[in-house]
Write a protein that holds these residues in place. Structure first.
Motif, PDB file in Angstrom:
ATOM      1  N   ASP A  45       0.834  -1.212   0.000  1.00  0.00           N
ATOM      2  CA  ASP A  45       0.000   0.000   0.000  1.00  0.00           C
ATOM      3  C   ASP A  45       0.866   1.259   0.000  1.00  0.00           C
ATOM      4  O   ASP A  45       0.924   2.004   0.985  1.00  0.00           O
ATOM      5  CB  ASP A  45      -0.938   0.014   1.209  1.00  0.00           C
ATOM      6  CG  ASP A  45      -2.011  -1.056   1.125  1.00  0.00           C
ATOM      7  OD1 ASP A  45      -2.423  -1.381   0.003  1.00  0.00           O
ATOM      8  OD2 ASP A  45      -2.431  -1.556   2.182  1.00  0.00           O
ATOM      9  N   SER A  70      -3.646  -2.918  -1.637  1.00  0.00           N
ATOM     10  CA  SER A  70      -4.158  -4.158  -1.069  1.00  0.00           C
ATOM     11  C   SER A  70      -5.673  -4.164  -0.973  1.00  0.00           C
ATOM     12  O   SER A  70      -6.293  -5.217  -0.823  1.00  0.00           O
ATOM     13  CB  SER A  70      -3.561  -4.388   0.327  1.00  0.00           C
ATOM     14  OG  SER A  70      -4.076  -3.444   1.249  1.00  0.00           O
ATOM     15  N   GLY A  71      -6.284  -2.988  -1.021  1.00  0.00           N
ATOM     16  CA  GLY A  71      -7.729  -2.900  -0.892  1.00  0.00           C
ATOM     17  C   GLY A  71      -8.202  -2.517   0.484  1.00  0.00           C
ATOM     18  O   GLY A  71      -9.401  -2.341   0.708  1.00  0.00           O
ATOM     19  N   VAL A 130      -5.876  -0.067 -13.943  1.00  0.00           N
ATOM     20  CA  VAL A 130      -5.764  -0.916 -12.755  1.00  0.00           C
ATOM     21  C   VAL A 130      -5.900  -0.076 -11.485  1.00  0.00           C
ATOM     22  O   VAL A 130      -6.596  -0.452 -10.539  1.00  0.00           O
ATOM     23  CB  VAL A 130      -4.422  -1.675 -12.756  1.00  0.00           C
ATOM     24  CG1 VAL A 130      -4.191  -2.379 -11.415  1.00  0.00           C
ATOM     25  CG2 VAL A 130      -4.383  -2.685 -13.890  1.00  0.00           C
ATOM     26  N   THR A 133      -9.596   0.987 -10.966  1.00  0.00           N
ATOM     27  CA  THR A 133     -10.444  -0.126 -10.531  1.00  0.00           C
ATOM     28  C   THR A 133     -10.187  -0.484  -9.076  1.00  0.00           C
ATOM     29  O   THR A 133     -11.133  -0.649  -8.280  1.00  0.00           O
ATOM     30  CB  THR A 133     -10.191  -1.352 -11.424  1.00  0.00           C
ATOM     31  OG1 THR A 133     -10.495  -1.025 -12.788  1.00  0.00           O
ATOM     32  CG2 THR A 133     -11.053  -2.528 -10.987  1.00  0.00           C
ATOM     33  N   GLU A 134      -8.917  -0.581  -8.689  1.00  0.00           N
ATOM     34  CA  GLU A 134      -8.611  -1.020  -7.334  1.00  0.00           C
ATOM     35  C   GLU A 134      -8.843   0.089  -6.308  1.00  0.00           C
ATOM     36  O   GLU A 134      -9.173  -0.200  -5.158  1.00  0.00           O
ATOM     37  CB  GLU A 134      -7.171  -1.524  -7.266  1.00  0.00           C
ATOM     38  CG  GLU A 134      -6.938  -2.744  -8.133  1.00  0.00           C
ATOM     39  CD  GLU A 134      -5.767  -3.581  -7.663  1.00  0.00           C
ATOM     40  OE1 GLU A 134      -5.022  -3.112  -6.774  1.00  0.00           O
ATOM     41  OE2 GLU A 134      -5.602  -4.694  -8.182  1.00  0.00           O
ATOM     42  N   ARG A 137     -12.484  -0.082  -5.444  1.00  0.00           N
ATOM     43  CA  ARG A 137     -12.741  -1.199  -4.536  1.00  0.00           C
ATOM     44  C   ARG A 137     -12.223  -0.892  -3.137  1.00  0.00           C
ATOM     45  O   ARG A 137     -12.847  -1.257  -2.126  1.00  0.00           O
ATOM     46  CB  ARG A 137     -12.071  -2.462  -5.083  1.00  0.00           C
ATOM     47  CG  ARG A 137     -12.401  -3.728  -4.297  1.00  0.00           C
ATOM     48  CD  ARG A 137     -11.685  -4.936  -4.851  1.00  0.00           C
ATOM     49  NE  ARG A 137     -12.025  -5.155  -6.259  1.00  0.00           N
ATOM     50  CZ  ARG A 137     -11.161  -5.079  -7.244  1.00  0.00           C
ATOM     51  NH1 ARG A 137      -9.896  -4.767  -7.009  1.00  0.00           N
ATOM     52  NH2 ARG A 137     -11.536  -5.290  -8.490  1.00  0.00           N
ATOM     53  N   ALA A 138     -11.096  -0.203  -3.061  1.00  0.00           N
ATOM     54  CA  ALA A 138     -10.495   0.071  -1.752  1.00  0.00           C
ATOM     55  C   ALA A 138     -11.327   1.062  -0.936  1.00  0.00           C
ATOM     56  O   ALA A 138     -11.332   1.006   0.298  1.00  0.00           O
ATOM     57  CB  ALA A 138      -9.082   0.621  -1.930  1.00  0.00           C
TER      58      ALA A 138
END
Length: 399
Positions: A45, A70-71, A130, A133-134, A137-138
């Protein structure tokens, strides 16, 4: 007869090329980087400050053994690297440190790290898509992070309640702080613009200048002399010895009960540091020091302000920052807001304008009095004669 045949150079292999600089501890790696290097590290992270340091070092690529995102929360480092045009590869695995040597020329293509024709690591190329998108989500994981943060805040308050509530343990500094504004400088992305924006305030109000870690170097680079330097014992981002010697006070944060050896390395540099036993972060310790010594105003340069930046720091020090802001809140102003609040001191042109306006007002008041009317009657013939002569001269000049 044999004819000489000129050999054609082999086509350059695709990808990004550069010498590898590697260390599992990111802070130890940053000071060894040079333009064109490939930074190989293990940083889960990645935060914005670390990413900015990599961009400033002008690396061409970053290979991370761990995931960049890492989310758990929306960290800001990967986005900054991608926007700066740095090739980013993550999830390369810890074995990359066993297969690479310091200074080895590597080639990175499509998330694969090569040394010559040999593949030494395979990861994922982190593109802008990428990251988007992440990061989306995070952001959904913030609730869990805030719950953990609440627990850490309770623990920090239990340990540091005497410091926060009564100012116990804060060292007495030689610099006169009481009743004066204080500017606390942290070297984070954007500090140059923030410090430049408050230049009139610094020039006219002559505040106490406090450099936090390498923030002291930032002050010197901007043409100022730090009055107080606050740093952590054993940290990797210490200011230069020359800068430390310029400061009137050097405050060193140490863990409670630490031996004298924790500050001996500074004493060997002919510096007499003041011990500050606390688990607060250096910038929070600087804010508490200014508040406890009764600063009239505290201006923060390079401090983290937004919720995303706040969580991006990913450390137990979040509790320190949160409680410190509550403590010094009424006196703390962010440097980005100060130019909108402070218009500068009174300047000579302001005084001249006020004087002229006053003279006009006095003349208007006198003109309606008997004495003023008499002056006007006496001056009217002279003004009329002068105007007539001037008009005659002008007509004489015309063809």
């Amino acid at each position: 007869m044999k004819f000489a045949v000129r050999s054609r150079p082999a086509p350059a292999l695709p990808g990004v090329h550069g010498p590898a600089r590697l260390h599992r501890r990111t802070a130890s790696l940053l000071g060894r980087l040079h333009p064109g290097d490939v930074a190989v590290l293990d940083h889960l992270d990645m935060d914005r400050d670390t990413a900015q340091a990599l961009v400033d070092a002008d690396v061409v690529a970053v290979v991370n053994a761990s995931p960049m995102i890492s989310g758990r929360y929306p960290n800001l480092g990967p986005e900054l690297l991608v926007q700066a045009g740095v090739l980013v590869v993550d999830r390369a695995g810890p074995e990359v440190f066993d297969r690479l040597r310091e200074g080895t020329d590597v080639r990175i293509d499509g998330g694969v790290v090569h040394v010559g024709e040999r593949v030494v690591a395979e990861g994922r190329e982190v593109s802008a898509d990428v990251v988007d998108t992440e990061m989306t989500r995070a952001r959904s994981g913030l609730a869990a992070q805030l719950e953990s943060f609440t627990h850490n805040t309770t623990e920090f308050l239990r340990r540091e309640q005497d410091l926060l509530l009564h100012g116990h343990g804060i060292p007495a500094v030689a610099t006169d702080v009481a009743g004066r504004p204080v500017v606390v400088v942290v070297r984070t992305p954007g500090w140059e613009d923030e410090l430049r924006g408050i230049r009139p305030f610094v020039r006219e109000q002559r505040p106490v200048l406090v450099g936090v870690g390498r923030g002291a170097d930032a002050l010197v680079e901007a043409g100022h002399r730090p009055d107080v330097v606050v740093l952590t014992s054993g940290a990797d981002d210490l200011p230069s010895a020359a800068v430390l010697r310029k400061a009137r006070d050097v405050v060193v944060l140490v863990e409670r009960g630490s031996p004298r050896s924790a500050i001996e390395h500074l004493e060997r540099l002919s510096i007499r540091p003041l011990r500050f036993e606390t688990t607060a972060t250096p910038e929070d310790a600087a804010l508490l020091l200014a508040s406890t010594h009764e600063a009239s105003l505290i201006v923060g340069v390079g401090l983290h302000a937004t919720l995303t930046e706040f969580l991006d720091r990913r450390r137990t020090g979040l509790a320190s920052t949160f409680l410190t802001r509550l403590k010094v809140g009424p006196d703390l102003v962010d440097a980005t807001a100060l130019p909108r609040l402070y218009d500068g001191a009174v300047r000579p042109r302001h005084l001249l304008g006020a004087l002229l306006a006053g003279l006009v007002a006095v003349a208007a008041a006198i003109s309606v009095t008997p004495v003023g009317q008499q002056w006007v009657d006496e001056l009217a013939p002279a003004i009329s004669s002068t105007t007539t002569d001037l008009a005659h001269d002008v007509r004489g000049l015309l063809p």
